[in-house]
Write a protein that holds these residues in place. Structure first.
Motif, PDB file in Angstrom:
ATOM      1  N   PRO A   1       0.822  -1.222   0.000  1.00  0.00           N
ATOM      2  CA  PRO A   1       0.000   0.000   0.000  1.00  0.00           C
ATOM      3  C   PRO A   1       0.851   1.264   0.000  1.00  0.00           C
ATOM      4  O   PRO A   1       1.769   1.408   0.813  1.00  0.00           O
ATOM      5  CB  PRO A   1      -0.802  -0.121   1.304  1.00  0.00           C
ATOM      6  CG  PRO A   1      -0.786  -1.569   1.644  1.00  0.00           C
ATOM      7  CD  PRO A   1       0.511  -2.095   1.138  1.00  0.00           C
ATOM      8  N   GLY A   2       0.567   2.148  -0.921  1.00  0.00           N
ATOM      9  CA  GLY A   2       1.263   3.428  -0.968  1.00  0.00           C
ATOM     10  C   GLY A   2       2.663   3.373  -1.541  1.00  0.00           C
ATOM     11  O   GLY A   2       3.383   4.380  -1.531  1.00  0.00           O
ATOM     12  N   ALA A   3       3.086   2.217  -2.034  1.00  0.00           N
ATOM     13  CA  ALA A   3       4.458   2.084  -2.524  1.00  0.00           C
ATOM     14  C   ALA A   3       4.697   2.991  -3.727  1.00  0.00           C
ATOM     15  O   ALA A   3       3.779   3.294  -4.498  1.00  0.00           O
ATOM     16  CB  ALA A   3       4.747   0.641  -2.898  1.00  0.00           C
TER      17      ALA A   3
ATOM     18  N   ARG B   1       5.586   4.024   6.719  1.00  0.00           N
ATOM     19  CA  ARG B   1       6.278   2.731   6.667  1.00  0.00           C
ATOM     20  C   ARG B   1       7.794   2.931   6.610  1.00  0.00           C
ATOM     21  O   ARG B   1       8.554   2.244   7.298  1.00  0.00           O
ATOM     22  CB  ARG B   1       5.801   1.935   5.450  1.00  0.00           C
ATOM     23  CG  ARG B   1       6.459   0.563   5.344  1.00  0.00           C
ATOM     24  CD  ARG B   1       5.744  -0.347   4.366  1.00  0.00           C
ATOM     25  NE  ARG B   1       5.806   0.166   3.009  1.00  0.00           N
ATOM     26  CZ  ARG B   1       4.747   0.528   2.301  1.00  0.00           C
ATOM     27  NH1 ARG B   1       3.543   0.465   2.837  1.00  0.00           N
ATOM     28  NH2 ARG B   1       4.880   0.964   1.066  1.00  0.00           N
ATOM     29  N   ILE B   2       8.251   3.877   5.791  1.00  0.00           N
ATOM     30  CA  ILE B   2       9.681   4.157   5.686  1.00  0.00           C
ATOM     31  C   ILE B   2      10.245   4.569   7.049  1.00  0.00           C
ATOM     32  O   ILE B   2      11.317   4.100   7.480  1.00  0.00           O
ATOM     33  CB  ILE B   2       9.936   5.270   4.651  1.00  0.00           C
ATOM     34  CG1 ILE B   2       9.616   4.769   3.245  1.00  0.00           C
ATOM     35  CG2 ILE B   2      11.381   5.771   4.723  1.00  0.00           C
ATOM     36  CD1 ILE B   2      10.471   3.617   2.789  1.00  0.00           C
TER      37      ILE B   2
ATOM     38  N   VAL C   1      10.362   1.418   9.366  1.00  0.00           N
ATOM     39  CA  VAL C   1      11.369   0.429   8.964  1.00  0.00           C
ATOM     40  C   VAL C   1      12.779   0.930   9.269  1.00  0.00           C
ATOM     41  O   VAL C   1      13.600   0.193   9.824  1.00  0.00           O
ATOM     42  CB  VAL C   1      11.222   0.108   7.458  1.00  0.00           C
ATOM     43  CG1 VAL C   1      12.426  -0.701   6.965  1.00  0.00           C
ATOM     44  CG2 VAL C   1       9.937  -0.667   7.209  1.00  0.00           C
ATOM     45  N   TYR C   2      13.045   2.200   8.963  1.00  0.00           N
ATOM     46  CA  TYR C   2      14.396   2.700   9.197  1.00  0.00           C
ATOM     47  C   TYR C   2      14.687   2.884  10.683  1.00  0.00           C
ATOM     48  O   TYR C   2      15.834   2.726  11.114  1.00  0.00           O
ATOM     49  CB  TYR C   2      14.642   3.986   8.413  1.00  0.00           C
ATOM     50  CG  TYR C   2      15.005   3.690   6.979  1.00  0.00           C
ATOM     51  CD1 TYR C   2      16.242   3.127   6.676  1.00  0.00           C
ATOM     52  CD2 TYR C   2      14.115   3.921   5.945  1.00  0.00           C
ATOM     53  CE1 TYR C   2      16.580   2.821   5.377  1.00  0.00           C
ATOM     54  CE2 TYR C   2      14.444   3.614   4.633  1.00  0.00           C
ATOM     55  CZ  TYR C   2      15.682   3.063   4.351  1.00  0.00           C
ATOM     56  OH  TYR C   2      16.012   2.744   3.064  1.00  0.00           O
ATOM     57  N   HIS C   3      13.676   3.176  11.470  1.00  0.00           N
ATOM     58  CA  HIS C   3      13.894   3.217  12.918  1.00  0.00           C
ATOM     59  C   HIS C   3      14.218   1.816  13.457  1.00  0.00           C
ATOM     60  O   HIS C   3      15.014   1.683  14.392  1.00  0.00           O
ATOM     61  CB  HIS C   3      12.663   3.782  13.634  1.00  0.00           C
ATOM     62  CG  HIS C   3      12.665   5.270  13.757  1.00  0.00           C
ATOM     63  ND1 HIS C   3      12.252   6.104  12.746  1.00  0.00           N
ATOM     64  CD2 HIS C   3      13.054   6.081  14.773  1.00  0.00           C
ATOM     65  CE1 HIS C   3      12.379   7.363  13.135  1.00  0.00           C
ATOM     66  NE2 HIS C   3      12.871   7.378  14.357  1.00  0.00           N
ATOM     67  N   SER C   4      13.620   0.792  12.874  1.00  0.00           N
ATOM     68  CA  SER C   4      13.918  -0.563  13.336  1.00  0.00           C
ATOM     69  C   SER C   4      15.350  -0.948  12.970  1.00  0.00           C
ATOM     70  O   SER C   4      16.058  -1.579  13.770  1.00  0.00           O
ATOM     71  CB  SER C   4      12.912  -1.568  12.759  1.00  0.00           C
ATOM     72  OG  SER C   4      13.003  -1.650  11.349  1.00  0.00           O
TER      73      SER C   4
ATOM     74  N   LEU D   1       9.471  -5.423  16.198  1.00  0.00           N
ATOM     75  CA  LEU D   1       8.174  -6.096  16.055  1.00  0.00           C
ATOM     76  C   LEU D   1       7.064  -5.083  15.790  1.00  0.00           C
ATOM     77  O   LEU D   1       6.244  -5.265  14.878  1.00  0.00           O
ATOM     78  CB  LEU D   1       7.868  -6.908  17.320  1.00  0.00           C
ATOM     79  CG  LEU D   1       6.569  -7.728  17.293  1.00  0.00           C
ATOM     80  CD1 LEU D   1       6.599  -8.745  16.161  1.00  0.00           C
ATOM     81  CD2 LEU D   1       6.344  -8.423  18.637  1.00  0.00           C
ATOM     82  N   GLY D   2       7.036  -4.009  16.578  1.00  0.00           N
ATOM     83  CA  GLY D   2       6.008  -2.999  16.376  1.00  0.00           C
ATOM     84  C   GLY D   2       6.103  -2.362  15.011  1.00  0.00           C
ATOM     85  O   GLY D   2       5.079  -2.173  14.324  1.00  0.00           O
ATOM     86  N   ALA D   3       7.313  -2.044  14.561  1.00  0.00           N
ATOM     87  CA  ALA D   3       7.503  -1.385  13.272  1.00  0.00           C
ATOM     88  C   ALA D   3       7.110  -2.292  12.119  1.00  0.00           C
ATOM     89  O   ALA D   3       6.418  -1.855  11.175  1.00  0.00           O
ATOM     90  CB  ALA D   3       8.959  -0.950  13.120  1.00  0.00           C
TER      91      ALA D   3
END
Length: 460
Positions: free
Chosen positions: A43-45, A70-71, A74-77, A115-117
């Motif tokens: 979605p939104g890609a 999402r970005i 993901v980058y925080h993870s 996990l949350g991300a």
């Protein structure tokens, strides 16, 4: 768990899983995902399957917001995993500073962030998973603060790491402020719109103070974290005593402080802060380059049998590459943004609105790669089980990274000006240079992971 080696294995495993998952979800693997029954589109890609191209941003505003969220997650993870990995390796060198309590607390925070991300980004966009992500970041902040309270520097290099830690914690506070803006729907809407329009022209987002705070936060955190990874490598190898070593370390500290404070001041003063950020960053990477040649070293021949030698050459080449493919291209772009000096027309011209976005994305990924690969080389440098295999895997990783980051600049800067042609997947710079280099690097990472894993089991 109190063993730093166990935590190093866990950090490396998390990194391989999360980065591997991200690669698997990229457009080149759409057919493989379809073959095993997974969704082919996200979605939104940015990827447009009808045209087979990547857009600047999803034209649908809600889709664009989902993509940017999402970005960020993901980058925080990935950032959390790399921080955990650095704390684990610091624990292997300084048990007085990093005990089992800090390691376990950092592990808990990292698992909650990851996990949350991941669930929020790909499976269930609900408050529960976002809350777990935020709580994990808070735990990571607490572990960093606890480490700060215990830090008793005994050498100048310790002071350089301590200063970076203080500045990282300050950056975490600014990041929390940016995230808290979502508690106000009006502020959140304005911030999200600023993030979208900044992809076309950052000048359009300058009036949004939260966007400015985020920009300063991003600049400082990645630069400080990469510097700490380098300092840990230098600490592990050892430094030759002397005035030049002392002066270089002092310059690192000065560069860290001025660069970070100037980056954070973007929040208040906007882009004019770059007049301070750029020279201070140059001082910082000049000082780290000097330090890399003051380490107790190995010649090139030794590096093929001892992974510590690859770490040494990785630190040196990494610093040289930072100058050649981060600092110099960055300066060329900066002075050509509004004047057609190196690019005609100027780099921020509407004629090629894709160019600056491409450069910013590539610039960020180069710094992230430098951080991650430096940390990986520090891990494999500790392998005792099969040092020759560890050396080979480290060289494969390092060479792949060096070729990829160098040739990525060709994709970012060597494309001719013109209307936006959103098809990076058929670009010759990517297909002939960047992607083969990334494959080589991936093979090195996989072999390094297996080698480090076996070494860990042998020791236990």
């Amino acid at each position: 768990m109190s063993s730093p080696r166990t935590h190093m294995i866990l950090a490396l495993t998390l990194g391989v899983i999360v980065v591997g998952w991200g690669v698997f979800l990229s457009p080149p693997f759409r057919q493989l995902r379809a073959a095993i029954g997974l969704p082919t589109e996200l979605p939104g890609a940015r990827y447009n399957p009808e045209k087979g191209v990547a857009e600047i941003i999803d034209p649908n505003e809600e889709g664009a917001k989902f993509f940017l969220a999402r970005i960020a997650h993901v980058y925080h993870s990935i950032f959390a995993i790399l921080l955990y990995g650095m704390i684990a390796v610091l624990g292997s060198m300084r048990r007085d500073l990093v005990g089992g309590d800090i390691l376990n607390l950092t592990l808990l925070g990292t698992l909650m962030v990851v996990l949350g991300a991941q669930v929020y980004s790909y499976a269930s966009r609900t408050f529960f998973w976002h809350g777990m992500f935020i709580a994990g970041l808070a735990i990571l902040f607490s572990s960093g603060f606890l480490m700060l309270l215990r830090f008793k520097p005994s050498h100048l290099i310790d002071w350089a790491i301590l200063v970076a830690l203080i500045l990282l914690i300050g950056g975490g506070v600014i990041g929390a402020y940016v995230g808290s803006s979502y508690m106000n729907p009006e502020l959140a809407e304005e911030f999200e719109r600023a993030k979208i329009i900044s992809r076309f022209n950052p000048d359009l987002a300058e009036e949004n103070e939260i966007w400015r705070a985020m920009t300063g936060h991003l600049h400082a955190m990645i630069a400080l974290a990469t510097t700490v990874a380098f300092l840990l490598g230098v600490m592990y190898l050892g430094l030759r005593e002397g005035r030049f070593t002392k002066l270089s370390t002092i310059l690192v500290i000065i560069g860290e402080i001025i660069m970070a404070v100037a980056s954070y001041s973007v929040w208040f003063f906007g882009k004019i802060a770059h007049l301070i950020i750029t020279p201070s960053a140059l001082v910082l990477i000049a000082a780290t380059l000097f330090l890399s040649f003051m380490t107790k070293g190995y010649n090139l021949k030794q590096s093929f049998s001892d992974p510590k030698g690859v770490l040494l050459w990785g630190l040196r080449l990494g610093n040289i590459w930072t100058w050649a493919f981060v600092a110099v291209p960055g300066a060329i772009v900066a002075i050509s943004l509004r004047k057609p000096l190196f690019f005609k027309p100027e780099f921020r011209s509407e004629v090629w609105d894709w160019a600056e976005l491409s450069y910013n994305i590539g610039h960020w990924h180069i710094l992230l790669l430098l951080w991650g690969i430096t940390l990986l080389l520090l891990y494999t440098a500790q392998v005792k089980w099969n040092s020759r295999l560890a050396s080979i895997s480290s060289w494969l990783t390092l060479l792949g990274m060096l070729i990829a980051t160098a040739s990525l600049n060709l994709y970012m800067l060597a494309n001719p000006p013109g209307a936006y042609s959103p098809n990076p997947y058929s670009n010759p710079w990517l297909s002939l240079l960047v992607e083969p280099a990334l494959i080589l690097m991936s093979l090195g990472v996989a072999l390094s992971y297996i080698t480090f894993l076996i070494d860990g089991f042998k020791r236990s």
